[in-house]
Scaffold this active site. Structure first.
Site, short mmCIF file in Angstrom:
data_model
loop_
_atom_site.label_atom_id
_atom_site.label_comp_id
_atom_site.label_asym_id
_atom_site.label_seq_id
_atom_site.Cartn_x
_atom_site.Cartn_y
_atom_site.Cartn_z
N GLU A 1 -2.11 0.20 -13.29
CA GLU A 1 -3.05 -0.92 -13.35
C GLU A 1 -4.48 -0.42 -13.40
OE1 GLU A 1 -2.54 -3.25 -9.79
OE2 GLU A 1 -0.91 -4.42 -10.67
N HIS A 38 -8.79 -9.37 -0.44
CA HIS A 38 -7.37 -9.70 -0.41
C HIS A 38 -7.29 -11.16 0.04
CE1 HIS A 38 -3.04 -8.84 1.15
NE2 HIS A 38 -3.27 -10.13 1.16
N GLY A 91 0.79 -1.23 0.00
CA GLY A 91 0.00 0.00 0.00
C GLY A 91 0.82 1.28 0.00
N VAL A 121 3.07 -12.70 9.35
CA VAL A 121 2.45 -12.59 10.68
C VAL A 121 1.34 -13.64 10.82
CG1 VAL A 121 1.09 -11.09 12.19
CG2 VAL A 121 2.91 -10.10 10.78
N ARG A 166 8.80 -14.22 2.61
CA ARG A 166 9.09 -14.39 4.04
C ARG A 166 7.96 -15.19 4.68
NH1 ARG A 166 6.50 -9.21 3.59
NH2 ARG A 166 4.47 -9.39 4.60
C1 MV4 Z 1 -5.15 -2.41 -5.92
C2 MV4 Z 1 -6.49 -2.20 -5.58
C3 MV4 Z 1 -7.40 -2.13 -6.61
N1 MV4 Z 1 -7.00 -2.26 -7.89
N2 MV4 Z 1 -4.80 -2.52 -7.21
C4 MV4 Z 1 -3.31 -2.04 -1.51
C5 MV4 Z 1 -2.11 -2.73 -0.97
C6 MV4 Z 1 -1.26 -3.00 -2.13
N3 MV4 Z 1 -0.56 -4.22 -1.98
C7 MV4 Z 1 -2.18 -3.02 -3.29
N4 MV4 Z 1 -3.43 -2.48 -2.84
C8 MV4 Z 1 -4.49 -2.37 -3.68
N5 MV4 Z 1 -4.19 -2.49 -5.00
C9 MV4 Z 1 -5.70 -2.44 -8.16
N6 MV4 Z 1 -5.32 -2.54 -9.44
C10 MV4 Z 1 -6.83 -2.08 -4.23
C11 MV4 Z 1 -5.82 -2.14 -3.28
C12 MV4 Z 1 -6.23 -1.99 -1.91
C13 MV4 Z 1 -6.13 -3.03 -0.98
C14 MV4 Z 1 -5.59 -4.26 -1.33
C15 MV4 Z 1 -5.47 -5.27 -0.40
C16 MV4 Z 1 -5.91 -5.06 0.88
C17 MV4 Z 1 -6.44 -3.85 1.26
C18 MV4 Z 1 -6.54 -2.82 0.34
C19 MV4 Z 1 -7.09 -1.60 0.72
C20 MV4 Z 1 -7.18 -0.59 -0.19
C21 MV4 Z 1 -6.75 -0.77 -1.51
#
Ligand code: MV4
Length: 446
Positions: free
Chosen positions: A200, A208, A165, A295, A292
């Site tokens: 993206e 998630h 994030g 948690v 890794r």
């Molecule tokens: C995104 C998304 C929606 N569309 N990518 C947040 C953490 C990072 N690893 C990537 N994240 C996101 N990427 C696309 N193309 C929404 C998020 C996201 C999110 C992802 C996982 C867990 C919580 C989140 C909270 C807000 C946004």
């Protein structure tokens, strides 16, 4: 086998690793900062070495100090835990150069997955579904505009050096792109020393879901099913579970298979996690790979009846995999107990634990380094305990968690226990009806 293991970490994960090593007959060396002298990982390791002052940079991230601690104690392996140096390819390389086993994947696998755009291209080449987008960096705002119009708005701009994030920008409409691109680049440059950006399509209301994989150095790779991690707040996970309430046999098979292919394509060895976004039609898209132990690994351990840390140690010593790929046997839920005040925007609440009662009984596990009289210092993250319940069904695991939260007493500091109590009675949580936006769009207190 490993003879003596140095644990380059602190808190509950250091203790968790010491427990696994002891059960395998491996001697343990704890390292600690000046602020952690009174910690349980220091007490329960066979030996302990102070590696520097409280500040992480000067102790748990201090590579020369950690290597010196391994050398003076005659350790032959280092477990990095999570955070700190766990995904630092240079540290893994230095361990190898000093004839120390690094309990983790190769430096090259860490490097490939550390660059989020290289990781995406690697996964795409291995046949893993990825979010439509640039599949590589967008070097100019014109490039960004072209890709954004191809995949359609809204889009996300992400830093290749980011992850979890950090360094992300949501772009709703074309007119916002130029400014967002400039600020994303600037932020990434100052935060990571690398301003490269990829782009993206924005996935609406995703969940998630991540897949645990495990590989040995003899070519065997398995997946150990999924963890549902959608209950997060500002990219901090609060509740994880396995299996996911939305999983189907078909989706699990497809995600598991893709993850094994992805891991094999980088010659991955050890424990790893492949994170996906899953949309409401159950399409899944690779997001990033964590090289890794995580948690939330206990929910996989309890759902599967395995010990992932022992497996890491065995595989690092060159043994073949002992864990087998199979469906979950139990439902496991983890609540992260942080020293934070959920009534005041989860602000940190360090201080002395005046009284403490851990829950127990059937189907309850606690991973924690705290005790009555322990002082939670403000220098590190606020996780003080992981409370995990497990039972044959999700409904029973929730009931157990509710019961365990009622038995859990921490006095002297605020904790996330009141938040978790509310969530265990939340109709949407009980129905499995939530996504990654849930805590941002719903007031948990209602
Ligand atoms: C995104 C998304 C929606 N569309 N990518 C947040 C953490 C990072 N690893 C990537 N994240 C996101 N990427 C696309 N193309 C929404 C998020 C996201 C999110 C992802 C996982 C867990 C919580 C989140 C909270 C807000 C946004």
């Amino acid at each position: 086998m490993i003879n003596k293991l140095l644990i380059a970490n602190r808190g509950e994960i250091a203790l968790r690793i010491i427990r696994a090593a002891k059960e395998l007959g491996i001697r343990t060396v704890a390292v600690y900062s000046e602020a952690d002298r009174a910690s349980l990982h220091v007490r329960f390791a066979d030996e302990a070495v102070c590696v520097g002052p409280a500040q992480g940079k000067l102790s748990y991230l201090n590579i020369p100090s950690l290597i010196a601690a391994a050398e003076v104690t005659n350790a032959d392996a280092i477990h990095p835990g999570y955070g700190f140096l766990a995904e630092n390819a240079t540290f893994a390389e230095i361990c190898h150069d000093c004839n120390l086993i690094f309990v983790g994947p190769s430096p090259s696998a860490i490097t490939r997955m550390g660059n989020k755009s290289v990781a995406k291209e690697t996964m795409l080449a291995a046949g893993v579904p990825v979010v439509p987008g640039s599949n590589g960096i967008v070097a100019t705002v014109e490039d960004a505009r072209r890709v954004a119009h191809d995949v359609g708005f809204p889009v996300m701009l992400k830093a290749v050096a980011g992850g979890g994030g950090k360094g992300m920008r949501y772009v709703e409409i074309p007119s916002e792109l130029e400014r967002a691109y400039a600020t994303a680049r600037g932020e990434a440059e100052s935060a990571f020393g690398n301003g490269d950006i990829y782009i993206e399509k924005f996935i609406e209301q995703p969940r998630h879901i991540e897949i645990q994989i495990f590989a040995d150095s003899h070519g065997n790779t398995v997946h150990l099913n999924e963890r549902e991690c959608s209950i997060q707040r500002r990219h901090q996970k609060l509740i994880e579970e396995s299996p996911s309430p939305i999983m189907t046999p078909e989706l699990r098979h497809a995600m598991g298979d893709a993850s094994v292919r992805g891991a094999q394509s980088v010659g991955y060895v050890g424990a790893g996690t492949i994170e996906y976004l899953v949309d409401k039609h159950r399409n899944f898209y690779f997001m990033e790979m964590n090289t890794r132990i995580q948690v939330e690994h206990p929910v996989t351990e309890l759902a599967m009846g395995i010990d992932l840390i022992k497996e890491q140690l065995r595989v690092a010593a060159g043994e073949t995999l002992s864990v087998k790929q199979h469906d979950p046997l139990m439902h496991a839920i983890e609540c992260r107990i942080n020293a934070e005040d959920p009534m005041h925007d989860f602000r940190p609440s360090p201080g002395k634990i005046e009284s403490l009662n851990f829950p127990g009984g059937p189907g309850i596990r606690i991973d924690s380094h705290i005790y009555q009289g322990y002082i939670i210092v403000p220098h590190y993250d606020s996780l003080v305990a992981k409370l995990i319940s497990y039972a044959p069904t999700r409904t029973e695991a929730i009931a157990r968690m509710r019961r365990a939260l009622d038995e859990f007493v921490i006095e002297g500091v605020h904790s996330t226990i009141p938040f978790h109590r509310k969530m265990m009675d939340n109709a949407d949580f009980i129905a499995g009806n939530f996504d990654t936006k849930y805590l941002d769009t719903h007031d948990w207190k209602n």
